[in-house]
Design a protein around this motif. Structure first.
Motif, PDB file in Angstrom:
ATOM      1  N   PRO A 282       0.837  -1.209   0.000  1.00  0.00           N
ATOM      2  CA  PRO A 282       0.000   0.000   0.000  1.00  0.00           C
ATOM      3  C   PRO A 282       0.869   1.256   0.000  1.00  0.00           C
ATOM      4  O   PRO A 282       2.063   1.215   0.354  1.00  0.00           O
ATOM      5  CB  PRO A 282      -0.776  -0.126   1.315  1.00  0.00           C
ATOM      6  CG  PRO A 282      -0.667  -1.552   1.728  1.00  0.00           C
ATOM      7  CD  PRO A 282       0.655  -2.020   1.205  1.00  0.00           C
ATOM      8  N   ALA A 283       0.289   2.369  -0.364  1.00  0.00           N
ATOM      9  CA  ALA A 283       1.020   3.634  -0.504  1.00  0.00           C
ATOM     10  C   ALA A 283       1.724   4.038   0.790  1.00  0.00           C
ATOM     11  O   ALA A 283       2.854   4.537   0.770  1.00  0.00           O
ATOM     12  CB  ALA A 283       0.074   4.730  -0.964  1.00  0.00           C
ATOM     13  N   LYS A 284       1.067   3.832   1.947  1.00  0.00           N
ATOM     14  CA  LYS A 284       1.673   4.276   3.215  1.00  0.00           C
ATOM     15  C   LYS A 284       2.951   3.506   3.537  1.00  0.00           C
ATOM     16  O   LYS A 284       3.878   4.049   4.153  1.00  0.00           O
ATOM     17  CB  LYS A 284       0.666   4.163   4.356  1.00  0.00           C
ATOM     18  CG  LYS A 284       0.267   2.752   4.737  1.00  0.00           C
ATOM     19  CD  LYS A 284      -0.667   2.777   5.961  1.00  0.00           C
ATOM     20  CE  LYS A 284      -1.040   1.376   6.409  1.00  0.00           C
ATOM     21  NZ  LYS A 284      -1.902   1.392   7.608  1.00  0.00           N
ATOM     22  N   TYR A 285       3.013   2.240   3.100  1.00  0.00           N
ATOM     23  CA  TYR A 285       4.233   1.461   3.325  1.00  0.00           C
ATOM     24  C   TYR A 285       5.338   1.914   2.377  1.00  0.00           C
ATOM     25  O   TYR A 285       6.518   1.893   2.729  1.00  0.00           O
ATOM     26  CB  TYR A 285       3.953  -0.030   3.140  1.00  0.00           C
ATOM     27  CG  TYR A 285       3.224  -0.653   4.309  1.00  0.00           C
ATOM     28  CD1 TYR A 285       3.929  -1.265   5.348  1.00  0.00           C
ATOM     29  CD2 TYR A 285       1.841  -0.630   4.394  1.00  0.00           C
ATOM     30  CE1 TYR A 285       3.274  -1.841   6.428  1.00  0.00           C
ATOM     31  CE2 TYR A 285       1.163  -1.193   5.463  1.00  0.00           C
ATOM     32  CZ  TYR A 285       1.887  -1.791   6.481  1.00  0.00           C
ATOM     33  OH  TYR A 285       1.234  -2.341   7.554  1.00  0.00           O
ATOM     34  N   LEU A 286       4.956   2.303   1.176  1.00  0.00           N
ATOM     35  CA  LEU A 286       5.947   2.824   0.234  1.00  0.00           C
ATOM     36  C   LEU A 286       6.579   4.102   0.775  1.00  0.00           C
ATOM     37  O   LEU A 286       7.782   4.330   0.623  1.00  0.00           O
ATOM     38  CB  LEU A 286       5.282   3.111  -1.117  1.00  0.00           C
ATOM     39  CG  LEU A 286       4.903   1.885  -1.962  1.00  0.00           C
ATOM     40  CD1 LEU A 286       4.152   2.322  -3.215  1.00  0.00           C
ATOM     41  CD2 LEU A 286       6.140   1.091  -2.353  1.00  0.00           C
ATOM     42  N   LYS A 287       5.778   4.928   1.417  1.00  0.00           N
ATOM     43  CA  LYS A 287       6.277   6.168   2.005  1.00  0.00           C
ATOM     44  C   LYS A 287       7.273   5.858   3.119  1.00  0.00           C
ATOM     45  O   LYS A 287       8.333   6.503   3.230  1.00  0.00           O
ATOM     46  CB  LYS A 287       5.108   6.994   2.539  1.00  0.00           C
ATOM     47  CG  LYS A 287       5.517   8.278   3.248  1.00  0.00           C
ATOM     48  CD  LYS A 287       6.290   9.228   2.336  1.00  0.00           C
ATOM     49  CE  LYS A 287       6.681  10.503   3.054  1.00  0.00           C
ATOM     50  NZ  LYS A 287       7.618  11.326   2.251  1.00  0.00           N
ATOM     51  N   LYS A 288       6.959   4.869   3.929  1.00  0.00           N
ATOM     52  CA  LYS A 288       7.867   4.484   5.012  1.00  0.00           C
ATOM     53  C   LYS A 288       9.197   3.957   4.465  1.00  0.00           C
ATOM     54  O   LYS A 288      10.251   4.133   5.087  1.00  0.00           O
ATOM     55  CB  LYS A 288       7.208   3.411   5.893  1.00  0.00           C
ATOM     56  CG  LYS A 288       6.050   3.936   6.746  1.00  0.00           C
ATOM     57  CD  LYS A 288       5.463   2.818   7.592  1.00  0.00           C
ATOM     58  CE  LYS A 288       4.305   3.337   8.447  1.00  0.00           C
ATOM     59  NZ  LYS A 288       3.690   2.259   9.252  1.00  0.00           N
ATOM     60  N   LEU A 289       9.149   3.314   3.304  1.00  0.00           N
ATOM     61  CA  LEU A 289      10.371   2.805   2.692  1.00  0.00           C
ATOM     62  C   LEU A 289      11.378   3.915   2.419  1.00  0.00           C
ATOM     63  O   LEU A 289      12.583   3.758   2.593  1.00  0.00           O
ATOM     64  CB  LEU A 289      10.053   2.091   1.372  1.00  0.00           C
ATOM     65  CG  LEU A 289       9.628   0.620   1.432  1.00  0.00           C
ATOM     66  CD1 LEU A 289       9.323   0.111   0.028  1.00  0.00           C
ATOM     67  CD2 LEU A 289      10.699  -0.231   2.078  1.00  0.00           C
ATOM     68  N   GLU A 290      10.868   5.061   1.985  1.00  0.00           N
ATOM     69  CA  GLU A 290      11.726   6.199   1.661  1.00  0.00           C
ATOM     70  C   GLU A 290      12.452   6.721   2.894  1.00  0.00           C
ATOM     71  O   GLU A 290      13.560   7.256   2.796  1.00  0.00           O
ATOM     72  CB  GLU A 290      10.889   7.313   1.036  1.00  0.00           C
ATOM     73  CG  GLU A 290      10.247   6.917  -0.298  1.00  0.00           C
ATOM     74  CD  GLU A 290       9.337   8.022  -0.818  1.00  0.00           C
ATOM     75  OE1 GLU A 290       9.295   9.105  -0.180  1.00  0.00           O
ATOM     76  OE2 GLU A 290       8.681   7.814  -1.849  1.00  0.00           O
ATOM     77  N   ASP A 291      11.824   6.559   4.055  1.00  0.00           N
ATOM     78  CA  ASP A 291      12.404   7.091   5.285  1.00  0.00           C
ATOM     79  C   ASP A 291      13.302   6.084   6.012  1.00  0.00           C
ATOM     80  O   ASP A 291      13.974   6.445   6.977  1.00  0.00           O
ATOM     81  CB  ASP A 291      11.277   7.529   6.228  1.00  0.00           C
ATOM     82  CG  ASP A 291      10.402   8.621   5.612  1.00  0.00           C
ATOM     83  OD1 ASP A 291      10.933   9.392   4.787  1.00  0.00           O
ATOM     84  OD2 ASP A 291       9.197   8.672   5.931  1.00  0.00           O
ATOM     85  N   MET A 292      13.298   4.842   5.578  1.00  0.00           N
ATOM     86  CA  MET A 292      14.084   3.807   6.256  1.00  0.00           C
ATOM     87  C   MET A 292      15.561   3.906   5.896  1.00  0.00           C
ATOM     88  O   MET A 292      15.917   4.251   4.766  1.00  0.00           O
ATOM     89  CB  MET A 292      13.565   2.406   5.866  1.00  0.00           C
ATOM     90  CG  MET A 292      12.205   2.060   6.440  1.00  0.00           C
ATOM     91  SD  MET A 292      11.581   0.463   5.825  1.00  0.00           S
ATOM     92  CE  MET A 292      12.780  -0.661   6.540  1.00  0.00           C
ATOM     93  N   LYS A 293      16.416   3.606   6.857  1.00  0.00           N
ATOM     94  CA  LYS A 293      17.849   3.544   6.595  1.00  0.00           C
ATOM     95  C   LYS A 293      18.133   2.356   5.694  1.00  0.00           C
ATOM     96  O   LYS A 293      17.633   1.254   5.910  1.00  0.00           O
ATOM     97  CB  LYS A 293      18.612   3.389   7.917  1.00  0.00           C
ATOM     98  CG  LYS A 293      20.124   3.351   7.731  1.00  0.00           C
ATOM     99  CD  LYS A 293      20.830   3.201   9.078  1.00  0.00           C
ATOM    100  CE  LYS A 293      22.341   3.109   8.887  1.00  0.00           C
ATOM    101  NZ  LYS A 293      23.045   2.926  10.182  1.00  0.00           N
ATOM    102  N   ASN A 294      18.934   2.558   4.663  1.00  0.00           N
ATOM    103  CA  ASN A 294      19.190   1.504   3.683  1.00  0.00           C
ATOM    104  C   ASN A 294      19.900   0.309   4.321  1.00  0.00           C
ATOM    105  O   ASN A 294      20.918   0.453   4.992  1.00  0.00           O
ATOM    106  CB  ASN A 294      20.037   2.055   2.533  1.00  0.00           C
ATOM    107  CG  ASN A 294      20.188   1.051   1.412  1.00  0.00           C
ATOM    108  OD1 ASN A 294      19.243   0.334   1.103  1.00  0.00           O
ATOM    109  ND2 ASN A 294      21.357   0.990   0.809  1.00  0.00           N
TER     110      ASN A 294
END
Length: 581
Positions: A452-464
């Motif tokens: 879902p879109a909200k999880y995609l947004k969280k991906l951007e903020d996660m440390k690689n």
């Protein structure tokens, strides 16, 4: 084209699915299929033709891998067999020659296409005996190995017995570093490139054991801390380099390449295009190649029953580009969190863990393997029902985009999507199929999912998270233009991903973790080692004389085998394996 009066012998193994398919084609043209070489005596030898699997014929039309051929054909003496062929004047052709007859509707045999059954003075083949006798190499150990094929079916893996047993493991941190500087040693880099091609070539053809031999040799070179100067040096100083591979290494060092290695790359590319589709294994890919199918469109038009018998191939075709595109570890973890959050709403006591290549520290993963278990629950039917309920909820939420295996409950939700895919593919005849589900209760669920879109947004903020094992990037195959009309692939970067659910009894959790973590090579090695010590290791536990010794505690299983515990991140490369060459 009439083949009346003609008799054909398929060697070495006439019972493969692709050979049976081709035998039916010849029978319809009036030919007789001879069940064995000895039975040819019932027929006029001048009317008998031997058709040999292409993988046993090199680019110069010589018979290769004679020991393997002998074993698979059930021959006692290969030289006696060849003498009888010569005395009988029987002509030998590659099986793929059938395509030429079918296309031209004319039965002809050209001299240049006849196989030379006697070996030439010098031949370089791709067989990998690695210094073992074939009796040793093909020893089987019953270890109840189950694998997940392209279509999610259960399969049994044959195991090779190592020549030396390893009694303890001492692992060096340096053996699994994230980045290996392969360019430091130019000879090694050249050899690795050639072995990589040989591995891929055998994998595409479905030759698992040869592919594994090349893969182990390649990994030994990748972990080598000196520049290899000869094949003999590689054989003496490195693991998994037997005499056969050592000879190839010497040729590579002497000439800068391996004769014939690139001759059939076009064929490999064609097989790879089909084989990269979910549900299409090596046998189907080779069959479609023999029939000169260039695309899924042509295959669906000329061979629709293949799709009707396994409808999941339609979704492999539809999500082709998405499913060959690897994902980051962060994305894998985001899928885990999505499933965990929904699972808590259904059964808070049930747990789920990431397994597979993620657990082994891969920098990127091809799919997501999730293992379900529940404290003190040994009822896999209960776990299967929890997973089914979870699937229903995730599908209704829009997270699951397609199922690749169904129960009656899931069929009610999803059957209309299957019908829609058949209609889009312009395939008729599917209405004769009575049901789409495979079983009333299934304990492995295979599907395609999107975050879902909200999880995609969280991906951007996660440390690689780069993991601990860097995988080599390969050029991805893309869906051909002619096949694009079935595409459901992403256009916005939110790819559909392959996700698999498995369940495990509480008492078998340790053995289950070993099995589902992998790698296949590690599982094969540790199970053979267990057998050598009088045990039997499966995903259900460690047994001796059919008595369960341990299933729950993973570390205790290692202790009972007198092995140091191997962390999952060390199960990719092969520092733990003894010399097999």
């Amino acid at each position: 084209m009439s083949l009346n009066g003609r008799s054909f012998i398929f060697l070495p193994n006439p019972r493969t699915s692709s050979n049976k398919f081709l035998q039916d084609i010849l029978k319809k043209k009036g030919a007789t299929i001879v069940s064995s070489f000895e039975d040819r005596l019932q027929f006029n030898s001048k009317k008998v033709i031997i058709l040999i699997d292409d993988s046993f014929v090199d680019s110069q039309m010589h018979l290769t891998q004679r020991d393997i051929f002998k074993r698979e054909a059930g021959l006692n003496d290969i030289d006696d067999f060849l003498t009888k062929i010569e005395e009988s004047n029987i002509q030998c052709l590659k099986i793929s020659y059938i395509t030429k007859w079918v296309e031209s509707e004319k039965f002809t045999i050209e001299k240049d296409y006849l196989i030379k059954m006697r070996p030439s003075i010098i031949t370089i083949s791709d067989d990998t005996d690695d210094g073992q006798s074939y009796n040793d190499k093909d020893s089987e150990v019953s270890t109840d190995v189950e694998g997940k094929g392209n279509n999610g079916s259960k399969s049994e893996e044959r195991l090779e017995t190592p020549q030396t047993s390893v009694h303890s493991l001492k692992l060096d941190e340096r053996t699994t570093s994230l980045v290996t500087n392969k360019t430091m040693y130019k000879n090694n880099e050249l050899i690795i490139t050639a072995l990589k091609k040989l591995t891929k070539k055998c994998e595409i053809k479905g030759e698992r054991f040869r592919a594994r031999s090349y893969k182990l040799a390649k990994q030994s070179l990748e972990n080598c801390d000196f520049d290899v100067r000869s094949g003999e040096e590689a054989h003496i100083k490195l693991k998994n380099i037997g005499p056969s591979i050592a000879k190839k290494i010497q040729v590579i060092l002497d000439t800068g390449g391996l004769p014939g290695l690139n001759d059939s790359m076009g064929l490999e590319d064609k097989l790879k295009y089909f084989k990269n589709c979910y549900g299409i294994g090596p046998e189907i890919a080779k069959r479609w190649n023999l029939l000169n199918f260039e695309s899924f469109y042509i295959a669906a038009k000329k061979n629709p029953e293949e799709f009707i018998s396994d409808w999941s191939v339609l979704f492999g075709w539809s999500y082709y580009d998405d499913w060959v595109h690897k994902m980051s570890r962060n994305e894998c973890f985001a899928h885990l969190k999505k499933v965990q959050n929904t699972l808590r709403e259904i059964d808070p006591e049930c747990k789920v863990e990431l397994q597979g290549s993620y657990n082994r520290g891969y920098s990127k993963c091809g799919d997501i393997d999730l293992l379900f278990f529940k404290p003190f629950c040994n009822d896999t039917t209960e776990l299967a029902k929890i997973m089914e309920t979870l699937c229903v909820k995730l599908y209704k939420e829009g997270y699951i985009h397609c199922f690749l295996q169904l129960t009656p409950t899931l069929e009610k939700l999803f059957a209309n999507k299957i019908v829609e895919r058949f209609r889009t593919a312009r395939i008729v005849g599917y209405g004769e199929r009575k049901r789409w589900y495979s079983s009333e209760i299934i304990k492995k669920f295979f599907m395609g999912v999107k975050l879902p879109a909200k999880y995609l947004k969280k991906l951007e903020d996660m440390k690689n998270d780069e993991g601990t094992f860097l995988i080599e990037e390969e050029e991805e195959t893309k869906l051909k233009q002619i096949d694009q009309y079935m595409s459901l692939n992403s256009s916005d970067g939110n790819y559909c991903r392959r996700l698999d659910f498995f369940c495990c009894k509480w008492d078998e959790l340790g053995a289950g973790r070993i099995h589902y973590t992998g790698s296949k090579e590690f599982n094969r090695w540790i199970r053979i080692l267990a057998a050598q010590k009088g045990f039997k290791l499966t995903q259900h536990g460690l047994f001796r004389n059919n008595t369960l010794l341990e299933g729950f505690d993973e570390r205790k299983i290692f202790d009972l085998l007198n092995l140091d515990y191997v962390e999952p991140k060390y199960r990719n490369n092969i520092p733990w394996a003894g010399r097999t060459g």
